[in-house]
Design an enzyme around this catalytic site. Sequence first.
Site, PDB file in Angstrom:
ATOM      1  N   SER A   1      28.876  47.148  -1.027  1.00  0.00           N
ATOM      2  CA  SER A   1      27.942  48.268  -0.993  1.00  0.00           C
ATOM      3  C   SER A   1      27.818  48.906  -2.359  1.00  0.00           C
ATOM      4  O   SER A   1      28.793  48.971  -3.115  1.00  0.00           O
ATOM      5  CB  SER A   1      28.402  49.324   0.015  1.00  0.00           C
ATOM      6  OG  SER A   1      27.571  50.474  -0.032  1.00  0.00           O
TER       7      SER A   1
ATOM      8  N   SER B   1       0.877  -1.165   0.000  1.00  0.00           N
ATOM      9  CA  SER B   1       0.000   0.000   0.000  1.00  0.00           C
ATOM     10  C   SER B   1       0.912   1.212   0.000  1.00  0.00           C
ATOM     11  O   SER B   1       2.092   1.120   0.368  1.00  0.00           O
ATOM     12  CB  SER B   1      -0.875  -0.007   1.249  1.00  0.00           C
ATOM     13  OG  SER B   1      -1.441   1.271   1.491  1.00  0.00           O
TER      14      SER B   1
END
Length: 477
Positions: free
Chosen positions: A321, A143
């Site tokens: 940055s 199953s």
Amino acid sequence: MGNPKMRTEKDLLGSMQIPMDHLYGIQTQRAADNFQFSPYKLSTYPRFIEAMAITKKAAAMANHELNELPEDVFKAICRACDEIREGELRDQFCIDMFQGGAGTSANMNANEVIANRALEILGYEHGDYKHCDPHDHVNLSQSTNDAYPTFAHIGLYLTFLDLTPHLDELIKSLRKKAKEFRGMLKIGRTQLQDAVPMTHEQTFNGFASILEEEIPNLEHAAKQFLVLNMGSTAIGTGICSQPGYREAVIKAFRKITEWDIKPTKDYVGATSDTSHMVGYSAALKRLAVKLSKISNDLRLLSSGPFAGLGDISLPARQPGSSIMPGKVNPVIPEVITQIAMKVIGNDVCVTMAGEAAQLELNAMEPIMVQCCFESSDLLMRAMDTLRELCIDGIKANAEHTRKQVYDSLSIVTALNPYIGYDNSTLLTQEAQASGRSIVDLVLEKGILSKEQLDEILDPDNLTQPVRLDIKPLKSVE
């Protein structure tokens, strides 16, 4: 190119046209139509697909031993499974990892692909299921409720075996870096305040040691996956399987994997219990927490470079940055911490899903499986990235940190056993008031000779339990 040749397949809901060249069938197609939530398909996790093939081959071997499968069908199924284990047919496992039905769609995807490949091997057309059927042959004695959790157990154990070498390599890198930094003094810190002296070597060995602790913890959690509920079928009673199947299928798993696989002690209990995944996810979370702690420490220790701690320098990986020229950020530790947060979040999801089991089944298994595989993959990549792009290139700013030790008021703690607590307190107060260093005051006042002070402040004496035979020359005036 024209319309592809189609075949008609039927199920309890009706019929559907499936392209003839597709190995999957109607139930897979329904699942692909119903579940369109994420980029995570079954094929995203190759170890999960491999586990499907191992599971279906073991079931076929057990059924063949019990004379439930014809010889030619058995051999064709095994060959199809072996091909999938070797990495073939992955594109046929196309449905979303997130699915209702407690994994039925995933199980049927495996059944249909294996059945249709077996039909090719046997010389029949795709969909000619009277010769090899997804249900009656590939899913025989099974199953979803025992096959799907077995996919998860086998696949996650394979993933655990993949993960540990990545952790080992990271630990080795930290140990190597510690050896490189031997004897380099720095200030230890508690509550982000100066504490007592230590060495860079001790810091990096500490990182390695806390990660080493996770190896046996992961091993303990992963070994639970070697307990299988195959033979439970629907709810643990074994309905639709033959007597002896449970023993035969475990024997087949052992033969295929050469692992010490064991049957569960209670098939009904095991069919609804997902605690093995809960435990493994928790072990992954522990590792993630420590990787985040190490990464955050690296960010703090490298902060600055001029207005921060500046104990170490991380390798520069990219400009930091869009407005501040020259700025470089600790991008690798930052991303590792984010990965750790994701793994911790996945663990919360696994915990909630594990708790959601109802009666004889836990329908939430699919999201638990996805989270565990995702966390494992993320951690493997994170550990490699941290090692290759950060740890291996770290430099200790040894002169800077040695000066910090000598200039810090915390150095008085090392003098305390030799000059006494009261004298140490008076020195600290004077140093704070004057802005001068403890070392300068001790030498200026003649409390200790330079030779005595050098012996106390030797890194080997300063950073481990030791008691030297040193007496102060005089008290603080």
